[in-house]
Design a protein around this motif. Structure first.
Motif, short mmCIF file in Angstrom:
data_model
loop_
_atom_site.label_atom_id
_atom_site.label_comp_id
_atom_site.label_asym_id
_atom_site.label_seq_id
_atom_site.Cartn_x
_atom_site.Cartn_y
_atom_site.Cartn_z
N TYR A 54 71.74 0.27 -24.42
CA TYR A 54 73.01 -0.23 -24.94
C TYR A 54 74.02 0.89 -25.06
O TYR A 54 73.73 1.94 -25.63
CB TYR A 54 72.79 -0.86 -26.32
CG TYR A 54 74.01 -1.52 -26.91
CD1 TYR A 54 74.49 -2.72 -26.41
CD2 TYR A 54 74.67 -0.94 -27.99
CE1 TYR A 54 75.60 -3.34 -26.96
CE2 TYR A 54 75.79 -1.54 -28.55
CZ TYR A 54 76.25 -2.74 -28.03
OH TYR A 54 77.35 -3.35 -28.58
N CYS A 55 75.21 0.71 -24.48
CA CYS A 55 76.29 1.69 -24.57
C CYS A 55 77.20 1.31 -25.72
O CYS A 55 77.83 0.24 -25.68
CB CYS A 55 77.08 1.76 -23.26
SG CYS A 55 78.51 2.87 -23.35
N HIS A 65 74.32 7.84 -19.24
CA HIS A 65 75.23 8.26 -20.31
C HIS A 65 76.58 7.60 -20.08
O HIS A 65 76.85 7.07 -19.01
CB HIS A 65 75.39 9.79 -20.33
CG HIS A 65 76.16 10.33 -19.16
ND1 HIS A 65 75.61 10.44 -17.89
CD2 HIS A 65 77.43 10.81 -19.06
CE1 HIS A 65 76.50 10.96 -17.06
NE2 HIS A 65 77.63 11.17 -17.74
N HIS A 66 77.40 7.60 -21.11
CA HIS A 66 78.78 7.16 -20.96
C HIS A 66 79.64 8.38 -20.70
O HIS A 66 79.62 9.34 -21.47
CB HIS A 66 79.28 6.43 -22.22
CG HIS A 66 80.69 5.96 -22.09
ND1 HIS A 66 81.01 4.74 -21.53
CD2 HIS A 66 81.87 6.54 -22.43
CE1 HIS A 66 82.33 4.59 -21.53
NE2 HIS A 66 82.87 5.67 -22.07
N CYS A 67 80.37 8.37 -19.60
CA CYS A 67 81.18 9.52 -19.20
C CYS A 67 82.63 9.31 -19.63
O CYS A 67 83.35 8.53 -19.00
CB CYS A 67 81.10 9.72 -17.69
SG CYS A 67 82.00 11.19 -17.13
N ILE A 70 77.48 5.55 -16.70
CA ILE A 70 76.73 5.94 -15.51
C ILE A 70 75.36 5.26 -15.62
O ILE A 70 74.59 5.55 -16.54
CB ILE A 70 76.56 7.46 -15.42
CG1 ILE A 70 77.94 8.14 -15.48
CG2 ILE A 70 75.83 7.83 -14.15
CD1 ILE A 70 78.92 7.68 -14.42
N GLY A 71 75.12 4.34 -14.72
CA GLY A 71 73.90 3.56 -14.76
C GLY A 71 73.27 3.41 -13.40
O GLY A 71 73.57 4.17 -12.46
N GLU A 117 67.66 8.69 -22.54
CA GLU A 117 66.24 8.62 -22.87
C GLU A 117 65.72 9.97 -23.34
O GLU A 117 64.89 10.04 -24.25
CB GLU A 117 65.45 8.13 -21.66
CG GLU A 117 65.78 6.71 -21.24
CD GLU A 117 65.16 6.33 -19.92
OE1 GLU A 117 65.10 5.12 -19.62
OE2 GLU A 117 64.73 7.24 -19.17
N TRP A 118 66.20 11.05 -22.72
CA TRP A 118 65.72 12.38 -23.10
C TRP A 118 66.18 12.74 -24.51
O TRP A 118 65.43 13.32 -25.28
CB TRP A 118 66.23 13.41 -22.09
CG TRP A 118 65.65 14.77 -22.27
CD1 TRP A 118 64.47 15.25 -21.76
CD2 TRP A 118 66.21 15.85 -23.03
NE1 TRP A 118 64.28 16.55 -22.14
CE2 TRP A 118 65.32 16.95 -22.93
CE3 TRP A 118 67.38 15.98 -23.78
CZ2 TRP A 118 65.58 18.17 -23.55
CZ3 TRP A 118 67.63 17.19 -24.41
CH2 TRP A 118 66.74 18.27 -24.29
#
Length: 316
Positions: free
Chosen positions: A162-163, A175-177, A184-185, A267-268
């Motif tokens: 979820y963003c 991540h959301h850039c 970015i998916g 995730e990291w």
């Protein structure tokens, strides 16, 4: 009923126009501020100017953000990125181009054009927004969560995250850039990597062309106000390009690492949020402890070659 997924938050035409105008003003202001570095420190080497240029640029952007909030103008990082590309390309065409061989000139112009095309594609791309079933069965399985990864039956939505910026679920979310104004998916990760590599190559080429111009300028020993302004602008934009390359190379190396080990940035960072990354290690019996140790485990790691193949595999 099956929906078409969440849509990214939209701005009104006035918000888009005002943020674009403010972003263009901020770009010109920051670049002119950078041009003052070689003007006030002409005896410094380029290496010595680099940290000063970094401080000046950051300070200008911070002041610009403060002014934006004071005026109530919405932010637009993508417009800021876009206008910086246009500005550097304009400096190249108007000043640097005269000192560059024809082949290198054609290469740099092609790189800039491809960058603009890549920015357009990623600005408007679908990162992999997930459609959802609004029926009672799905609501029951997710207990009303809008974040599918927090559902009891999260296995129905593998690697969907979820963003919080876009308020939507993204498959393969990395991540959301903010700089690109998009997530970015799964569907645009490869485009993002190509674009990031393109920025590093184009800015490195710009630095090389700027060096040729500076060398030619010093050899011809031209004098005059116009020439000095041109030289300062070339030096400042070259410093800007070097600063961009420095952090972009680190960013690129990080994403290459993630690709090689099949792990996403989200995730990291937040692996403790996702059960599939948690490996429970029971405490040794002799310690008499009832608590187990939770360690990181990547269930998606298929080996170096397998991970790269999965990244390159077409996503639908």
């Amino acid at each position: 009923m099956v929906g078409s997924g969440f849509q990214r938050l939209r701005k009104s035409p006035w918000e888009i126009l005002s943020s674009a105008i403010f972003s263009s003003i901020l770009v010109v202001s920051s670049q002119l501020a950078l041009a003052m570095v070689p003007h006030f420190f002409p005896s410094f080497s380029l290496v010595s100017m680099l940290p000063i240029a970094g401080v000046v640029f950051v300070a200008t952007v911070v002041i610009g953000r403060w002014c934006r909030r004071l005026l109530g103008v919405p932010a637009s990082a993508p417009a800021f990125v876009l206008f910086n590309v246009f500005f550097l390309w304009g400096v190249y065409i108007c000043i640097i181009r005269q000192a560059v061989p024809s082949l290198l000139d054609a290469i740099l112009n092609a790189e800039c054009a491809l960058l603009l095309f890549g920015l357009y594609r990623i600005f408007s791309s679908d990162p992999g927004m997930v459609s959802y079933d609004s029926s009672r069965s799905t609501e029951a399985s997710c207990n009303g969560f809008s974040d599918f990864s927090q559902c009891e039956n999260s296995s129905l939505f593998p690697r969907v995250r979820y963003c919080t910026s876009c308020k939507t679920n993204i498959r393969g979310f990395d991540h959301h850039c903010p700089a690109l104004g998009n997530c970015i998916g799964q569907k645009n990760h490869r485009l993002f990597m190509v674009l990031l590599t393109g920025f590093v190559i184009a800015e490195s080429s710009y630095t090389m062309c700027s060096t040729r111009y500076i060398t030619r300028f010093l050899n011809t020993s031209r004098v005059g106000l116009e020439a000095n302004l041109s030289l300062n602008m070339v030096i400042s934009t070259m410093l800007f390009s070097i600063l961009q390359v420095l952090w972009q190379v680190v960013f690129l190396m990080w994403h290459l690492y993630c690709i090689c080990f099949n792990i996403k940035t989200e995730e990291w960072i937040n692996w403790r949020k996702y059960p599939e990354f948690q490996l429970n290690i029971p405490a040794p019996a002799q310690q008499g402890s009832a608590f187990s140790e939770i360690r990181f485990f990547n269930p998606y790691d298929k080996g170096f070659v397998g991970n790269i193949k999965e990244f390159l595999k077409p996503k639908h």
